[in-house]
Design a protein around this motif. Structure first.
Motif, PDB file in Angstrom:
ATOM      1  N   TYR A 195       0.829  -1.202   0.000  1.00 53.01           N
ATOM      2  CA  TYR A 195       0.000   0.000   0.000  1.00 53.01           C
ATOM      3  C   TYR A 195       0.872   1.265   0.000  1.00 53.01           C
ATOM      4  O   TYR A 195       1.795   1.405   0.806  1.00 53.01           O
ATOM      5  CB  TYR A 195      -0.915   0.028   1.220  1.00 53.01           C
ATOM      6  N   GLY A 196       0.556   2.155  -0.909  1.00 50.42           N
ATOM      7  CA  GLY A 196       1.263   3.426  -0.997  1.00 50.42           C
ATOM      8  C   GLY A 196       2.606   3.359  -1.683  1.00 50.42           C
ATOM      9  O   GLY A 196       3.305   4.367  -1.763  1.00 50.42           O
ATOM     10  N   LYS A 197       2.992   2.190  -2.210  1.00 46.10           N
ATOM     11  CA  LYS A 197       4.302   2.017  -2.835  1.00 46.10           C
ATOM     12  C   LYS A 197       4.115   1.651  -4.303  1.00 46.10           C
ATOM     13  O   LYS A 197       3.531   0.618  -4.620  1.00 46.10           O
ATOM     14  CB  LYS A 197       5.090   0.915  -2.138  1.00 46.10           C
ATOM     15  N   GLN A 198       4.612   2.484  -5.180  1.00 46.96           N
ATOM     16  CA  GLN A 198       4.453   2.229  -6.604  1.00 46.96           C
ATOM     17  C   GLN A 198       5.338   1.071  -7.058  1.00 46.96           C
ATOM     18  O   GLN A 198       6.467   0.907  -6.586  1.00 46.96           O
ATOM     19  CB  GLN A 198       4.777   3.478  -7.419  1.00 46.96           C
ATOM     20  N   PHE A 199       4.812   0.266  -7.972  1.00 41.55           N
ATOM     21  CA  PHE A 199       5.485  -0.891  -8.571  1.00 41.55           C
ATOM     22  C   PHE A 199       5.678  -2.052  -7.592  1.00 41.55           C
ATOM     23  O   PHE A 199       6.348  -3.022  -7.912  1.00 41.55           O
ATOM     24  CB  PHE A 199       6.852  -0.521  -9.170  1.00 41.55           C
ATOM     25  N   ARG A 200       5.104  -1.995  -6.402  1.00 39.57           N
ATOM     26  CA  ARG A 200       5.365  -3.034  -5.424  1.00 39.57           C
ATOM     27  C   ARG A 200       4.198  -3.998  -5.266  1.00 39.57           C
ATOM     28  O   ARG A 200       4.313  -4.996  -4.547  1.00 39.57           O
ATOM     29  CB  ARG A 200       5.692  -2.421  -4.056  1.00 39.57           C
ATOM     30  N   GLY A 201       3.082  -3.719  -5.915  1.00 42.50           N
ATOM     31  CA  GLY A 201       1.919  -4.591  -5.789  1.00 42.50           C
ATOM     32  C   GLY A 201       1.924  -5.715  -6.805  1.00 42.50           C
ATOM     33  O   GLY A 201       2.903  -5.948  -7.516  1.00 42.50           O
ATOM     34  N   ALA A 202       0.792  -6.419  -6.868  1.00 43.45           N
ATOM     35  CA  ALA A 202       0.630  -7.504  -7.826  1.00 43.45           C
ATOM     36  C   ALA A 202       0.265  -6.939  -9.186  1.00 43.45           C
ATOM     37  O   ALA A 202      -0.320  -5.856  -9.304  1.00 43.45           O
ATOM     38  CB  ALA A 202      -0.438  -8.477  -7.354  1.00 43.45           C
ATOM     39  N   ALA A 203       0.627  -7.684 -10.220  1.00 43.78           N
ATOM     40  CA  ALA A 203       0.250  -7.310 -11.581  1.00 43.78           C
ATOM     41  C   ALA A 203      -1.187  -7.730 -11.825  1.00 43.78           C
ATOM     42  O   ALA A 203      -1.504  -8.929 -11.782  1.00 43.78           O
ATOM     43  CB  ALA A 203       1.175  -7.973 -12.584  1.00 43.78           C
ATOM     44  N   ALA A 204      -2.061  -6.752 -12.049  1.00 39.84           N
ATOM     45  CA  ALA A 204      -3.484  -7.036 -12.265  1.00 39.84           C
ATOM     46  C   ALA A 204      -4.001  -7.915 -11.121  1.00 39.84           C
ATOM     47  O   ALA A 204      -3.735  -7.651  -9.956  1.00 39.84           O
ATOM     48  CB  ALA A 204      -3.690  -7.663 -13.635  1.00 39.84           C
TER      49      ALA A 204
END
Length: 443
Positions: A195-204
């Motif tokens: 949360y709140g971190k760009q590029f750190r989540g899941a793809a789609a």
């Protein structure tokens, strides 16, 4: 490759420059609302090379006027904030938010009570940012973009200072290929902690982290198209013989971008000149899902930013926190895990004003090339007095513009062109605020 003269024409922003005249014909962020929430809501700002003072009157009206009193040139940053405006402490001259001199108490009564006028620019508040219009005539309408439509609990605004020219700062945001290198993480985190971190989540909706896709597929095909708001960039990464990762980002003319932070949240970001060699980025984070956790978002950013000037704690002076061990084991840059620092290093490393006479652009720079051409067309139109400017409303109903769509999707190679639109429509339809109202795919 362009000439030194062309480079100067694109980058210089003073009132007498063509690029500066283009930028002044659009609403520009002048400050965050939070900057004027203290005991004394008065702040000196420099915007497009002009020394100004931003203030909020007790009735809530905002003013942006010249920093120096027209009488003897005293600094109005030290002015007394009163019910009607800002009073110079040198001789008591009082100015309202329109630049009108209301009182000159030490002077005999003068017939023309409204003279002299102070330089003044109109201000409006949108989504936590104070926008100013510094151009001639009536300002354009605000488009009905998601960042302006979302209720306050679904958006969050912040900013940061970069020590470089505005154009090179903007161009990192319309360069989709750099993410596979500059923002490469050698190890992946749990997307649930992103949360709140760009590029750190899941793809789609896939379990695979976006960091893994960017790292494992570093050569995207970039497709670009002009739109009513600027340009849309689509980065395509073929994952295997059937699957395609699709990432849609946007350039909003003349100096903003809209990109996905996650499939729940987008970032709309302006790169606003302080002067020719310095700029602020202003971001509005917009959530289509849950309300924004403002405290978490702000605390995350204050880990890397010093107030009151929103200066990065990692900068030229400390080599952006570079750690060779980290570069060997954890990140491509060795400069920490905040991608804003990566971007800051990239654009500041080009020099205060990038020398574009030596650059050699490639196929993935299609967005940068097209955006420069749009800027040149706009400058030429002003210089010759013919032709419309993009996003000014002369031939476009700005209130009808929606989106723009910024999203990640994994689809089949045959269906990707419809899949990202379908995903965006689903998130709009499930949104608790009217994000889907009047939305049109063809922007």
């Amino acid at each position: 490759m362009i000439s030194a003269e062309q480079n100067a024409r694109l980058t210089r922003v003073g009132p007498d420059t063509l690029a500066g005249q283009v930028l002044r014909r659009y609403w520009q962020p002048a400050g965050l609302v939070e900057e004027l929430e203290g005991q004394r809501p008065v702040k000196g700002v420099t915007l497009l090379g002009e020394a100004l003072v931003l203030f909020r009157k007790p009735n809530g009206a905002y003013g942006l006027i010249g920093r120096h009193c027209p009488h003897r040139g005293a600094d109005l940053r030290a002015g007394r904030l009163e019910e009607d405006g800002l009073r110079c402490v040198f001789h008591g001259w009082l100015y309202n938010e329109h630049g009108t001199c209301l009182e000159r108490p030490a002077e005999p009564r003068i017939a023309h009570e409204g003279e002299p006028r102070q330089k003044a620019y109109r201000c409006v508040v949108k989504s936590g940012i104070i926008f100013a219009y510094m151009g001639p005539g009536e300002p354009p309408a605000f488009p009905a973009f998601d960042c302006f439509q979302a209720p306050p609990e679904y958006s969050f605004a912040f900013k940061g200072l970069w020590e470089c020219n505005w154009l090179q700062a903007l161009e990192v945001g319309i360069d989709p290929a750099h993410a596979s290198y500059l923002h490469r993480f050698l190890e992946d985190e749990d997307p649930e902690a992103s949360y709140g971190k760009q590029f750190r989540g899941a793809a789609a909706d896939a379990a695979v982290p976006l960091t893994k896709i960017l790292r494992d597929y570093p050569a995207p095909e970039i497709r670009m198209e002009e739109t009513a708001y600027g340009i849309r960039l689509t980065a395509l990464r073929a994952l295997d013989e059937t699957a395609m990762h699709v990432r849609v980002t946007n350039g909003i003319f003349p100096n903003a971008i809209c990109i996905p932070m996650s499939n729940e949240m987008t970032i709309t970001q302006w790169h606003v000149p302080v002067d020719d060699e310095t700029c602020y980025w202003y971001s509005i984070f917009t959530s289509f899902g849950d309300p924004v956790d403002h405290k978490t978002m702000r605390d995350q950013r204050l880990e890397m930013i010093d107030l009151p000037d929103y200066v990065s704690k990692r900068n030229r002076g400390n080599n952006y926190g570079y750690d060779p061990l980290e570069q060997a084991t954890a990140t491509y840059t060795g400069m920490g895990f905040d991608i804003n620092v990566h971007d800051q290093w990239a654009v500041e490393s080009l020099g205060r004003i990038q020398d574009r006479t030596e650059e050699h652009l490639g196929q993935t720079d299609v967005g940068i090339i097209r955006n420069r051409r749009m800027l040149v067309r706009a400058m030429d139109a002003l210089e010759k007095g013919v032709g419309d400017l993009p996003m000014r409303g002369e031939t476009t109903d700005l209130s009808a513009l929606r989106g723009p769509v910024a999203i990640d999707e994994i689809a089949t190679q045959q269906s990707w062109q419809d899949a990202w639109l379908a995903r965006d429509l689903r998130r709009r339809q499930s949104c608790t605020w009217p994000a889907s109202e009047g939305f049109e795919n063809d922007q």
